[in-house]
Each structure stands twice: as C-alpha cells, then as structure tokens.
Design an enzyme around this catalytic site. Structure first.
Site, short mmCIF file in Angstrom:
data_model
loop_
_atom_site.label_atom_id
_atom_site.label_comp_id
_atom_site.label_asym_id
_atom_site.label_seq_id
_atom_site.Cartn_x
_atom_site.Cartn_y
_atom_site.Cartn_z
N ASN A 1 5.58 -8.45 -5.43
CA ASN A 1 4.40 -8.30 -4.57
C ASN A 1 4.05 -9.59 -3.82
O ASN A 1 2.90 -9.79 -3.43
CB ASN A 1 3.22 -7.78 -5.39
N ARG B 1 -7.77 -13.56 -3.14
CA ARG B 1 -7.37 -12.26 -3.69
C ARG B 1 -7.58 -11.15 -2.66
O ARG B 1 -6.78 -10.21 -2.58
CB ARG B 1 -8.11 -11.96 -5.01
N PHE C 1 5.57 -5.21 -18.98
CA PHE C 1 6.28 -5.75 -17.81
C PHE C 1 6.59 -7.24 -17.91
O PHE C 1 7.17 -7.82 -17.00
CB PHE C 1 5.48 -5.46 -16.53
N GLU D 1 -4.13 -22.74 -14.14
CA GLU D 1 -2.98 -22.52 -13.26
C GLU D 1 -2.76 -23.69 -12.29
O GLU D 1 -1.62 -24.05 -12.01
CB GLU D 1 -3.17 -21.21 -12.49
N ARG E 1 0.17 -8.76 0.61
CA ARG E 1 1.05 -7.92 -0.22
C ARG E 1 1.47 -6.66 0.54
O ARG E 1 2.60 -6.19 0.38
CB ARG E 1 0.34 -7.59 -1.53
N THR F 1 -2.63 -5.51 -6.48
CA THR F 1 -1.38 -5.87 -7.16
C THR F 1 -0.20 -5.03 -6.71
O THR F 1 0.89 -5.55 -6.46
CB THR F 1 -1.57 -5.69 -8.70
N LYS G 1 5.80 -15.89 -4.19
CA LYS G 1 6.77 -15.55 -5.24
C LYS G 1 8.21 -15.52 -4.68
O LYS G 1 8.40 -15.54 -3.46
CB LYS G 1 6.39 -14.19 -5.84
N HIS H 1 0.84 -14.64 -5.70
CA HIS H 1 -0.04 -14.70 -6.87
C HIS H 1 -1.34 -15.39 -6.49
O HIS H 1 -1.34 -16.30 -5.66
CB HIS H 1 0.62 -15.53 -8.00
N TYR I 1 2.70 -17.26 -17.30
CA TYR I 1 2.18 -15.90 -17.46
C TYR I 1 1.87 -15.56 -18.92
O TYR I 1 1.88 -14.39 -19.29
CB TYR I 1 3.17 -14.89 -16.88
N1 UDP Z 1 3.07 -6.68 -12.69
C1 UDP Z 1 4.11 -5.79 -12.93
N2 UDP Z 1 3.80 -4.51 -13.35
C2 UDP Z 1 2.51 -4.10 -13.55
C3 UDP Z 1 1.48 -5.02 -13.31
C4 UDP Z 1 1.78 -6.28 -12.89
O1 UDP Z 1 5.27 -6.16 -12.77
O2 UDP Z 1 2.31 -2.94 -13.92
C5 UDP Z 1 3.38 -8.06 -12.24
C6 UDP Z 1 3.01 -8.32 -10.77
O3 UDP Z 1 3.99 -9.20 -10.22
C7 UDP Z 1 1.66 -8.97 -10.91
C8 UDP Z 1 1.84 -9.81 -12.18
O4 UDP Z 1 2.63 -8.98 -13.02
O5 UDP Z 1 1.34 -9.76 -9.77
C9 UDP Z 1 0.55 -10.18 -12.90
O6 UDP Z 1 -0.20 -9.00 -13.12
P1 UDP Z 1 -1.75 -8.96 -12.87
O7 UDP Z 1 -2.27 -7.70 -13.48
O8 UDP Z 1 -2.37 -10.25 -13.30
O9 UDP Z 1 -1.86 -8.78 -11.27
P2 UDP Z 1 -2.34 -9.81 -10.13
O10 UDP Z 1 -3.45 -10.65 -10.71
O11 UDP Z 1 -1.11 -10.64 -9.75
O12 UDP Z 1 -2.79 -8.94 -8.99
MG MG Z 2 -3.46 -11.75 -12.45
#
Ligand code: UDP
Ligand code: MG
Length: 137
Positions: A112, A85, A57, A126, A102, A91, A9, A115, A49
């Site tokens: 973070n 992952r 968010f 994706e 992360r 996250t 990112k 992705h 997204y």
């Molecule tokens: N995100 C955020 N606030 C939150 C949760 C997620 O800004 O409370 C952002 C963060 O950058 C995250 C992305 O949104 O990576 C996508 O969220 P997701 O729940 O899919 O998390 P990921 O799969 O990336 O772990």
């Molecule tokens: Mg996700």
C-alpha cells in the site's frame, strides 16, 4: 507543532514513486525535516512492526518491507499525524480514494505504498527507530 514518521514502502520506491510522494507531502504544507533512503533487513523490519507480531499478516509484511529500498521521512506541521494519514488514505489500497497516495500508488491491503504513524507515542518510537537526535537538530 507535531512530528510523524512517513515511509515510502518498497513497492512504491521500486516503481520510482518516491519523488512524487515527497512532492505531494510538500504541496500539502507538511515540512520534511529529515529524510533518508535505506534497505531494511528482515530483522529490522520485524523490530519496526513489533506491535503487529501476533497478527496473521506479520511474516508477509516483514518480508515485503525488507524486499527493497524504502524512503524514511520525518514530517512536521500542525496535526501532522492525522494530516499524513488523511493524505495516505485507508490501509487497503483497493478501497482508497484515487486522490489519496495509497489510492494512486498502492496495490492491495499489504502493498500500500506508504506508512504513517498512528499516534504521538508511536510517532516518537518510529522517528527514533530511523533517525537520531543529530538528524533532527
Ligand atoms: N497489512 C496487511 N494486511 C492486513 C492489514 C495490514 O498486510 O490485513 C499491512 C499493511 O502493509 C499495513 C501494515 O500491515 O500498512 C500495518 O497495518 P496497520 O493496521 O497498522 O495499517 P496502517 O497503519 O499502515 O494503515
Ligand atoms: Mg499502523
């Protein structure tokens, strides 16, 4: 064999961590089968997204994801989705163990560093968002 999409990112790319992150992926045994760097527009970030459109968010996330260059990679290997992952960590970077990407390179729940796709169906969408069939031939 499975494929997944990985992104470095804008926070981690601007800090110059994209090379170190690619190296960690290679050390893990996952194979980078396609790679490009690019700067998403706000509209493109919203498209990527779209599943999070209703989340509070969403606006901040899309602003962040379009603030600078990113690195997009297709990773291949057994259980590539779960392995990437696990390498990334949770996250929220403030809760991510220090031996995860992360934990090492992220700042908070939004900024973070990386992705990763969360399921085979999302990986297909994706990967296709960033790469054509020819890129993966
Ligand atoms: N995100 C955020 N606030 C939150 C949760 C997620 O800004 O409370 C952002 C963060 O950058 C995250 C992305 O949104 O990576 C996508 O969220 P997701 O729940 O899919 O998390 P990921 O799969 O990336 O772990
Ligand atoms: Mg996700």
């Amino acid at each position: 064999m499975q494929r997944t999409l990985a992104l470095v990112k804008p926070d981690a790319y601007a800090a110059g961590h994209h090379g170190a992150i690619a190296a960690k992926i290679q050390e893990s045994g996952l194979v980078i089968v396609a790679l490009k760097s690019l700067h998403l527009t706000r509209t493109q970030a919203e498209g990527f997204y779209h599943v999070h459109k209703a989340r509070p968010f969403f606006g901040d996330l899309c602003k962040f994801m379009s603030e600078g260059k990113i690195l997009a990679m297709v990773l291949e290997g057994n259980e590539a989705i779960a392995r990437w992952r696990a390498l990334m960590g949770p996250t929220d970077a403030t809760k991510a163990p220090k031996d995860t990407i992360r934990g090492m390179f992220g700042t908070n729940v939004e900024r973070n560093a990386t992705h990763g796709s969360d399921a085979p169906e999302t990986a297909t969408f994706e990967i296709g968002f960033f790469f054509s069939g020819l890129d993966l031939a």
